[in-house]
Scaffold this active site. Structure first.
Site, PDB file in Angstrom:
ATOM      1  N   ASP A 112       0.810  -1.226   0.000  1.00 40.97           N
ATOM      2  CA  ASP A 112       0.000   0.000   0.000  1.00 40.97           C
ATOM      3  C   ASP A 112       0.839   1.270   0.000  1.00 40.97           C
ATOM      4  O   ASP A 112       0.320   2.356   0.266  1.00 40.97           O
ATOM      5  CB  ASP A 112      -0.914   0.010   1.238  1.00 40.97           C
ATOM      6  CG  ASP A 112      -2.011  -1.013   1.114  1.00 40.97           C
ATOM      7  OD1 ASP A 112      -2.367  -1.357  -0.033  1.00 40.97           O
ATOM      8  OD2 ASP A 112      -2.496  -1.493   2.153  1.00 40.97           O
ATOM      9  N   HIS A 141      28.681   9.819  -9.080  1.00 44.85           N
ATOM     10  CA  HIS A 141      27.304   9.807  -8.567  1.00 44.85           C
ATOM     11  C   HIS A 141      27.188   8.954  -7.307  1.00 44.85           C
ATOM     12  O   HIS A 141      26.225   8.195  -7.133  1.00 44.85           O
ATOM     13  CB  HIS A 141      26.328   9.342  -9.654  1.00 44.85           C
ATOM     14  CG  HIS A 141      26.181  10.350 -10.752  1.00 44.85           C
ATOM     15  ND1 HIS A 141      25.705  10.055 -11.999  1.00 44.85           N
ATOM     16  CD2 HIS A 141      26.457  11.678 -10.779  1.00 44.85           C
ATOM     17  CE1 HIS A 141      25.694  11.150 -12.752  1.00 44.85           C
ATOM     18  NE2 HIS A 141      26.157  12.143 -12.033  1.00 44.85           N
ATOM     19  N   ASP A 148      27.439  17.312  -2.680  1.00 43.98           N
ATOM     20  CA  ASP A 148      26.683  17.828  -3.824  1.00 43.98           C
ATOM     21  C   ASP A 148      25.213  17.672  -3.449  1.00 43.98           C
ATOM     22  O   ASP A 148      24.692  16.549  -3.454  1.00 43.98           O
ATOM     23  CB  ASP A 148      27.047  17.020  -5.082  1.00 43.98           C
ATOM     24  CG  ASP A 148      26.384  17.565  -6.337  1.00 43.98           C
ATOM     25  OD1 ASP A 148      25.456  18.387  -6.229  1.00 43.98           O
ATOM     26  OD2 ASP A 148      26.801  17.148  -7.438  1.00 43.98           O
ATOM     27  N   ASP A 208      21.517  23.365  -7.126  1.00 42.70           N
ATOM     28  CA  ASP A 208      22.514  22.294  -7.347  1.00 42.70           C
ATOM     29  C   ASP A 208      23.883  22.842  -6.956  1.00 42.70           C
ATOM     30  O   ASP A 208      24.501  23.569  -7.733  1.00 42.70           O
ATOM     31  CB  ASP A 208      22.448  21.897  -8.838  1.00 42.70           C
ATOM     32  CG  ASP A 208      23.356  20.731  -9.175  1.00 42.70           C
ATOM     33  OD1 ASP A 208      23.923  20.112  -8.254  1.00 42.70           O
ATOM     34  OD2 ASP A 208      23.503  20.443 -10.386  1.00 42.70           O
ATOM     35  N   HIS A 258      33.875  15.114 -16.812  1.00 44.76           N
ATOM     36  CA  HIS A 258      32.537  15.624 -17.132  1.00 44.76           C
ATOM     37  C   HIS A 258      32.655  17.037 -17.700  1.00 44.76           C
ATOM     38  O   HIS A 258      33.728  17.624 -17.720  1.00 44.76           O
ATOM     39  CB  HIS A 258      31.628  15.590 -15.903  1.00 44.76           C
ATOM     40  CG  HIS A 258      32.146  16.348 -14.706  1.00 44.76           C
ATOM     41  ND1 HIS A 258      32.131  17.712 -14.616  1.00 44.76           N
ATOM     42  CD2 HIS A 258      32.708  15.906 -13.546  1.00 44.76           C
ATOM     43  CE1 HIS A 258      32.628  18.088 -13.453  1.00 44.76           C
ATOM     44  NE2 HIS A 258      33.006  17.010 -12.785  1.00 44.76           N
ATOM     45  N   HIS A 280      25.491  22.353 -16.756  1.00 42.36           N
ATOM     46  CA  HIS A 280      24.250  22.012 -17.455  1.00 42.36           C
ATOM     47  C   HIS A 280      23.210  23.084 -17.163  1.00 42.36           C
ATOM     48  O   HIS A 280      23.348  23.846 -16.201  1.00 42.36           O
ATOM     49  CB  HIS A 280      23.746  20.635 -16.995  1.00 42.36           C
ATOM     50  CG  HIS A 280      23.733  20.480 -15.496  1.00 42.36           C
ATOM     51  ND1 HIS A 280      22.710  20.919 -14.709  1.00 42.36           N
ATOM     52  CD2 HIS A 280      24.655  19.961 -14.625  1.00 42.36           C
ATOM     53  CE1 HIS A 280      22.977  20.674 -13.440  1.00 42.36           C
ATOM     54  NE2 HIS A 280      24.164  20.093 -13.344  1.00 42.36           N
ATOM     55  N   HIS A 319      19.091  18.538 -14.214  1.00 47.74           N
ATOM     56  CA  HIS A 319      19.704  18.621 -15.555  1.00 47.74           C
ATOM     57  C   HIS A 319      18.558  19.066 -16.446  1.00 47.74           C
ATOM     58  O   HIS A 319      17.793  18.252 -16.950  1.00 47.74           O
ATOM     59  CB  HIS A 319      20.272  17.274 -15.989  1.00 47.74           C
ATOM     60  CG  HIS A 319      21.505  16.912 -15.219  1.00 47.74           C
ATOM     61  ND1 HIS A 319      22.269  15.819 -15.501  1.00 47.74           N
ATOM     62  CD2 HIS A 319      22.132  17.522 -14.178  1.00 47.74           C
ATOM     63  CE1 HIS A 319      23.296  15.753 -14.658  1.00 47.74           C
ATOM     64  NE2 HIS A 319      23.228  16.772 -13.839  1.00 47.74           N
ATOM     65  N   GLU A 331      30.651  23.864 -12.766  1.00 50.53           N
ATOM     66  CA  GLU A 331      31.075  22.860 -11.801  1.00 50.53           C
ATOM     67  C   GLU A 331      32.280  22.027 -12.246  1.00 50.53           C
ATOM     68  O   GLU A 331      32.158  20.827 -12.469  1.00 50.53           O
ATOM     69  CB  GLU A 331      29.913  21.939 -11.470  1.00 50.53           C
ATOM     70  CG  GLU A 331      29.166  21.351 -12.673  1.00 50.53           C
ATOM     71  CD  GLU A 331      28.080  20.352 -12.255  1.00 50.53           C
ATOM     72  OE1 GLU A 331      28.405  19.442 -11.496  1.00 50.53           O
ATOM     73  OE2 GLU A 331      26.939  20.509 -12.702  1.00 50.53           O
ATOM     74  N   TYR A 345      39.255  14.394 -10.165  1.00 48.24           N
ATOM     75  CA  TYR A 345      39.031  13.135  -9.460  1.00 48.24           C
ATOM     76  C   TYR A 345      40.230  12.230  -9.758  1.00 48.24           C
ATOM     77  O   TYR A 345      40.408  11.800 -10.898  1.00 48.24           O
ATOM     78  CB  TYR A 345      37.730  12.484  -9.944  1.00 48.24           C
ATOM     79  CG  TYR A 345      36.592  13.495 -10.019  1.00 48.24           C
ATOM     80  CD1 TYR A 345      35.775  13.751  -8.918  1.00 48.24           C
ATOM     81  CD2 TYR A 345      36.381  14.254 -11.190  1.00 48.24           C
ATOM     82  CE1 TYR A 345      34.767  14.711  -8.985  1.00 48.24           C
ATOM     83  CE2 TYR A 345      35.383  15.210 -11.260  1.00 48.24           C
ATOM     84  CZ  TYR A 345      34.579  15.443 -10.158  1.00 48.24           C
ATOM     85  OH  TYR A 345      33.596  16.399 -10.230  1.00 48.24           O
ATOM     86  N   ARG A 377      35.066  18.871  -6.335  1.00 42.33           N
ATOM     87  CA  ARG A 377      34.221  19.594  -7.296  1.00 42.33           C
ATOM     88  C   ARG A 377      33.725  20.856  -6.603  1.00 42.33           C
ATOM     89  O   ARG A 377      33.486  20.843  -5.387  1.00 42.33           O
ATOM     90  CB  ARG A 377      33.039  18.713  -7.757  1.00 42.33           C
ATOM     91  CG  ARG A 377      32.115  19.392  -8.747  1.00 42.33           C
ATOM     92  CD  ARG A 377      31.173  18.420  -9.494  1.00 42.33           C
ATOM     93  NE  ARG A 377      30.239  17.731  -8.638  1.00 42.33           N
ATOM     94  CZ  ARG A 377      30.350  16.471  -8.293  1.00 42.33           C
ATOM     95  NH1 ARG A 377      31.374  15.727  -8.723  1.00 42.33           N
ATOM     96  NH2 ARG A 377      29.455  15.907  -7.499  1.00 42.33           N
ATOM     97  N   GLU A 387      30.742  23.710  -7.326  1.00 45.20           N
ATOM     98  CA  GLU A 387      29.596  23.926  -8.233  1.00 45.20           C
ATOM     99  C   GLU A 387      28.720  25.074  -7.747  1.00 45.20           C
ATOM    100  O   GLU A 387      28.281  25.089  -6.598  1.00 45.20           O
ATOM    101  CB  GLU A 387      28.752  22.646  -8.296  1.00 45.20           C
ATOM    102  CG  GLU A 387      27.468  22.803  -9.099  1.00 45.20           C
ATOM    103  CD  GLU A 387      26.698  21.498  -9.267  1.00 45.20           C
ATOM    104  OE1 GLU A 387      26.790  20.626  -8.389  1.00 45.20           O
ATOM    105  OE2 GLU A 387      26.010  21.378 -10.296  1.00 45.20           O
TER     106      GLU A 387
END
Ligand code: GLY
Ligand code: MN
Ligand code: MN
Length: 441
Positions: free
Chosen positions: A36, A240, A257, A268, A347, A351, A358, A381, A385, A403, A405
């Site tokens: 439920d 991530h 982040d 963000d 990366h 964005h 995003h 950002e 790494y 990072r 950002e």
């Protein structure tokens, strides 16, 4: 967001659709977690952008020029029992009085009424392929109409995507949207500053995550814009990482982040800081490099500049810095051309940001990077790494992930950083973390 803004958007869209055509946009659906229990409901951003209607099982239909009304909302009928168990819902009356629909129908009537609405229209604006069940129903409605061709009715001849136009609209933020984004950004910025103050060795990543989410909720922002990343030490090298189960250790960095959502608009933010409150020498060198890359990228950001310029500026600074620190060997131009920096900076610079973290909107127009314009919001950002098992670099660099950002609004003159409230220079961060008398924000 006021109804007048949703109305203005619908008017714009109706003009684009044009007479003789029709558009259909469905709400998000509830998603079952088990027996439920459902996952928390989050409205489809396109649907919310046009309707402000925050319920599942709804379909918005736009028919420009229809004399009985151009905006039809199919939704759940008001159900007293449902209201008792699950809470308020608008019902058909609410769809008219609260959400300005010209006509409201029960969602159960959609199969009966849609074929009539589709008859003799030329184009159907519909996001094909996003909702298999609705795709199938649309096909069935087409079949029904075709079966009646002897009576002189015709099925639409084209299914067209509405997304291009709708996403262009969403790319440019109105004053009201900026207000919401600014609020999400400011609350999130304070949460990050608080996390810097509450962070210490011996705590767990999830405890810092709890501090952040507590601040969001305590300020009325009940949803995160995306799962928070609270990554200490080498966990920060997983882009991530959302497990957030690690133990904070003296000597490691902590990358956070996290951003709140305010009435469907995202913040963000990423900050990286030393758990002990003081950067080690290698951490300081890499951190300063990422910060320099961000400064160089930000310096590019103003109206008329191609989107990619900020990325290129960050790549140049990072590659140059990696050579100076001995992490890359070779000539700057060649290393950039061969994309050697991607080993550590894999990366892009950022964005679009808006209702989705995003966010929608094209990055290229006729194959060219689009030019920045007033009212767009984007993240900046850069990051570095260095994998823990990277044998090609000196040991002191390994397992460091950084990072930085920020959320940036393009203004007529240049840009405004919406998330400027969180410290990011080495001295600012160390001062905030080491001043035990610092007023808790
Ligand atoms: N938080 C996701 C991103 O920074 O793109
Ligand atoms: Mn982020
Ligand atoms: Mn981002």
């Amino acid at each position: 967001m006021k109804q007048t803004e949703f109305k203005r958007r619908r008017k714009h869209l109706l003009n684009h659709i044009g007479k003789g055509n029709i558009a259909l946009i469905a709400s998000a659906s509830m998603c079952a977690r088990n027996s439920d229990v459902d996952y928390p409901f989050r409205q489809n951003s396109d649907f919310y952008y046009l309707t402000g209607f925050n319920e599942p099982e709804a379909l918005a239909v736009f028919v420009p020029g229809r004399t009985e009304g151009e905006y039809l909302l199919f939704c759940r009928k008001y159900d007293k029992k449902k209201a008792l168990w699950e809470g308020a819902h608008a019902g058909l009356e609410g769809a008219l009085s609260l959400y300005d629909a010209d006509t409201a129908h029960a969602i159960d009537e959609v199969d009966e009424l849609l074929p009539k609405l589709l008859e003799n229209k030329t184009k159907v604006f519909y996001p094909m392929g996003r909702d298999t069940e609705l795709d199938q129903r649309l096909q069935n409605w087409f079949h029904l109409i075709r079966n009646q061709s002897r009576t002189g009715v015709e099925a639409p001849s084209e299914i067209v995507s509405l997304e291009h136009q709708l996403h262009e609209m969403r790319l440019f933020k109105s004053t009201n949207e900026i207000k919401l984004m600014r609020h999400a950004a400011e609350v999130s910025a304070i949460a990050h500053s608080k996390a810097m103050q509450s962070c210490k060795a011996g705590r767990y990543e999830y405890q810092v995550e709890a501090d952040i989410v507590h601040h969001f909720m305590d300020n009325g922002l009940r949803a995160v814009a995306y799962p928070s990343i609270v990554a200490s030490g080498k966990n920060a090298c997983t882009l991530h990482y959302t497990e957030n189960t690690g133990l904070l250790k003296e000597g490691d960095l902590l990358l956070i982040d996290a951003g709140a959502e305010c009435d469907h608009y995202a913040a963000d933010i990423t900050r990286t800081f030393p758990i002990s409150g003081k950067f080690s020498e290698p951490q300081k060198q890499l951190y300063q490099l990422v910060l320099d890359a961000q400064t160089a990228a930000l310096a590019q950001i103003k109206p008329g500049i191609p989107w990619n310029k900020a990325h290129e500026a960050s790549v140049e600074v990072i590659t140059e810095g990696l050579i100076a620190l001995g992490l890359l060997k070779g000539k700057l131009k060649k290393l950039i051309k061969d994309e050697k920096y991607k080993q550590f900076y894999m990366h892009r610079i950022g964005h679009w940001l808006g209702m989705d973290v995003h966010d929608v909107g094209a990055y290229k127009v006729t194959q060219e990077w689009r030019l920045l314009e007033k009212g767009m919001v984007l993240t900046v950002e850069p990051g570095l790494y260095i994998p823990a098992d990277c044998k090609e670099v000196e040991k002191k660099w390994r397992g460091i992930g950084i990072r930085i950002e920020d959320d940036v609004l393009i203004t007529a003159e240049g840009h405004e950083i919406l998330t400027a409230g969180v410290p990011k220079t080495i001295s600012e961060i160390e001062a905030l973390m080491q001043d035990t008398n610092a007023t808790r924000i």
